[in-house]
Structure formats: structure tokens, C-alpha cells
Motif scaffolding. Structure first.
Motif, PDB file in Angstrom:
ATOM      1  N   THR A  12       0.824  -1.207   0.000  1.00 58.26           N
ATOM      2  CA  THR A  12       0.000   0.000   0.000  1.00 58.26           C
ATOM      3  C   THR A  12       0.856   1.253   0.000  1.00 58.26           C
ATOM      4  O   THR A  12       0.486   2.234  -0.628  1.00 58.26           O
ATOM      5  CB  THR A  12      -0.977   0.025   1.188  1.00 58.26           C
ATOM      6  OG1 THR A  12      -0.247  -0.111   2.390  1.00 58.26           O
ATOM      7  CG2 THR A  12      -2.012  -1.051   1.064  1.00 58.26           C
ATOM      8  N   SER A  23       0.121   3.371  -3.271  1.00 62.22           N
ATOM      9  CA  SER A  23      -0.764   4.497  -2.992  1.00 62.22           C
ATOM     10  C   SER A  23      -0.105   5.843  -3.236  1.00 62.22           C
ATOM     11  O   SER A  23      -0.753   6.874  -3.141  1.00 62.22           O
ATOM     12  CB  SER A  23      -1.283   4.425  -1.557  1.00 62.22           C
ATOM     13  OG  SER A  23      -0.224   4.614  -0.661  1.00 62.22           O
ATOM     14  N   SER A  24       1.171   5.858  -3.556  1.00 57.93           N
ATOM     15  CA  SER A  24       1.853   7.132  -3.771  1.00 57.93           C
ATOM     16  C   SER A  24       1.447   7.788  -5.084  1.00 57.93           C
ATOM     17  O   SER A  24       1.722   8.954  -5.290  1.00 57.93           O
ATOM     18  CB  SER A  24       3.364   6.933  -3.722  1.00 57.93           C
ATOM     19  OG  SER A  24       3.764   6.066  -4.765  1.00 57.93           O
ATOM     20  N   PHE A  62      -1.723   8.106  -6.296  1.00 65.82           N
ATOM     21  CA  PHE A  62      -3.120   8.550  -6.327  1.00 65.82           C
ATOM     22  C   PHE A  62      -3.222  10.036  -5.996  1.00 65.82           C
ATOM     23  O   PHE A  62      -2.395  10.577  -5.275  1.00 65.82           O
ATOM     24  CB  PHE A  62      -3.969   7.757  -5.328  1.00 65.82           C
ATOM     25  CG  PHE A  62      -4.000   6.287  -5.610  1.00 65.82           C
ATOM     26  CD1 PHE A  62      -4.450   5.803  -6.823  1.00 65.82           C
ATOM     27  CD2 PHE A  62      -3.570   5.388  -4.659  1.00 65.82           C
ATOM     28  CE1 PHE A  62      -4.469   4.455  -7.080  1.00 65.82           C
ATOM     29  CE2 PHE A  62      -3.596   4.029  -4.908  1.00 65.82           C
ATOM     30  CZ  PHE A  62      -4.042   3.567  -6.129  1.00 65.82           C
ATOM     31  N   ALA A  97      -4.805  13.129  -4.000  1.00 61.70           N
ATOM     32  CA  ALA A  97      -5.085  13.207  -2.560  1.00 61.70           C
ATOM     33  C   ALA A  97      -6.540  12.866  -2.249  1.00 61.70           C
ATOM     34  O   ALA A  97      -6.827  12.202  -1.255  1.00 61.70           O
ATOM     35  CB  ALA A  97      -4.753  14.593  -2.040  1.00 61.70           C
ATOM     36  N   GLU A 133      -7.002   8.905  -2.326  1.00 64.70           N
ATOM     37  CA  GLU A 133      -6.105   7.996  -1.606  1.00 64.70           C
ATOM     38  C   GLU A 133      -6.850   7.028  -0.697  1.00 64.70           C
ATOM     39  O   GLU A 133      -6.609   5.819  -0.746  1.00 64.70           O
ATOM     40  CB  GLU A 133      -5.091   8.787  -0.780  1.00 64.70           C
ATOM     41  CG  GLU A 133      -3.960   9.336  -1.593  1.00 64.70           C
ATOM     42  CD  GLU A 133      -2.948  10.087  -0.760  1.00 64.70           C
ATOM     43  OE1 GLU A 133      -3.127  10.185   0.464  1.00 64.70           O
ATOM     44  OE2 GLU A 133      -1.982  10.580  -1.345  1.00 64.70           O
ATOM     45  N   ILE A 148      -6.884   3.010  -1.103  1.00 69.27           N
ATOM     46  CA  ILE A 148      -6.292   2.153  -0.071  1.00 69.27           C
ATOM     47  C   ILE A 148      -7.339   1.181   0.468  1.00 69.27           C
ATOM     48  O   ILE A 148      -7.034   0.021   0.749  1.00 69.27           O
ATOM     49  CB  ILE A 148      -5.663   3.004   1.048  1.00 69.27           C
ATOM     50  CG1 ILE A 148      -4.422   3.696   0.508  1.00 69.27           C
ATOM     51  CG2 ILE A 148      -5.308   2.161   2.258  1.00 69.27           C
ATOM     52  CD1 ILE A 148      -3.785   4.666   1.453  1.00 69.27           C
ATOM     53  N   GLU A 179      -6.056   4.623 -11.723  1.00 64.43           N
ATOM     54  CA  GLU A 179      -6.260   4.189 -10.344  1.00 64.43           C
ATOM     55  C   GLU A 179      -6.654   2.719 -10.297  1.00 64.43           C
ATOM     56  O   GLU A 179      -6.115   1.954  -9.491  1.00 64.43           O
ATOM     57  CB  GLU A 179      -7.344   5.047  -9.694  1.00 64.43           C
ATOM     58  CG  GLU A 179      -7.662   4.665  -8.276  1.00 64.43           C
ATOM     59  CD  GLU A 179      -8.772   5.526  -7.703  1.00 64.43           C
ATOM     60  OE1 GLU A 179      -9.705   4.945  -7.117  1.00 64.43           O
ATOM     61  OE2 GLU A 179      -8.701   6.755  -7.833  1.00 64.43           O
TER      62      GLU A 179
END
Length: 145
Positions: free
Chosen positions: A36, A40-41, A43, A45, A48, A52, A126
Motif C-alpha cells: 500500500t 498508494s503514492s 493517487f 489526494a 487515496e 487504499i 487508479e
């Protein structure tokens, strides 16, 4: 007084068993932290937490699938476990090489700025990142379990 020491001995035995169980559980869950954090870096803000959450649901589903299969394989076909581990290691090596290659030789499509992407492109990217994270989690979970 001997009863008191017997209780202390039982408590220490229980604590040892709990420590062993926690070590196994933490190793199963630690791969999720790595997946994660890496995935997740990329996406936005605002997306996120939903992303996740999607990765977490996929990871949980992976564990529900993997654990019974691994238990059955270890009980009935233990000779199959080593080839599965080798295939997982090859896949993870390929993923690592792909990351290094992309870092050294950036792709043209990666050079497009995140701010320039439309909402549809962001959602497609995404979903692809979530899928990649869940697949990587699946392989890591198999390797760890």
C-alpha cells in the motif's frame, strides 16, 4: 507458594505462544504495508483513502483464498509448495526488474503530468494501480505464508 509459581509458569508459557503467534501474524500483514505504501503514492489526494480501502479489501480476499489452499497443499501435496515459491520469486524478480528498468529508461506515457490527466484517465490509472497492488499482494502473501 508452589501454586503461585505454577501459575506464573503457565502465564509465561502462554506469553511465549502469543509471541510466536504474533510473529507469524505480523509477517502475513507486513507485506500489505509495503504494497500500500508503494502503490498508494500515485493517487490524487482526494482518491487515496478509497484506493487504499480497495487495496485492503483485495488483500483480505487474497488471504481468504490463500490460507485454505496453502493448508490443504501442505497437508496433501507438500512437494508442490517449492515450485510455487520459485514461480512467485521469478514473478517478484520480474516486477523488481521492471521497476528498475522504468526508472532508468522512463516511458513516454509516464512523462505526462498528473495535473494534465482527465478524470476518466485518473480513474482508469487508479483501477490499474489497485489491480497491480492486489496482484503483488497475492504473490507476496503466498511467499510469506
Amino acid at each position: 507458594m508452589t501454586g503461585f509459581f505454577a501459575i506464573l509458569k503457565k502465564i509465561s508459557i502462554l506469553a511465549d505462544d502469543t509471541t510466536i503467534a504474533l510473529k507469524h501474524t505480523s509477517s502475513i500483514l507486513s507485506d500489505d504495508i509495503a504494497v500500500t505504501a508503494e502503490q498508494s503514492s500515485s493517487f490524487r489526494a482526494s482518491r487515496e483513502l478509497p484506493a487504499i480501502w480497495s487495496i485492503t479489501k483485495g488483500s483480505f480476499l487474497n488471504k481468504l483464498i490463500i490460507l485454505p489452499i496453502v493448508f490443504l497443499l501442505s497437508a496433501f501435496l507438500p512437494s508442490v509448495i517449492i515450485p510455487i515459491l520459485i514461480m512467485g520469486g521469478v514473478y517478484l524478480s520480474y516486477e523488481g526488474f521492471e521497476k528498475v528498468h522504468a526508472y532508468i529508461f522512463p516511458h513516454n506515457e509516464d512523462s505526462k503530468d498528473k495535473a494534465e490527466l482527465t478524470d476518466e484517465e485518473v480513474l482508469v490509472q487508479e483501477k490499474e494501480n489497485i489491480k497491480d497492488a492486489v496482484v503483488t499482494d497475492f504473490v507476496l502473501s503466498i511467499e510469506i505464508v
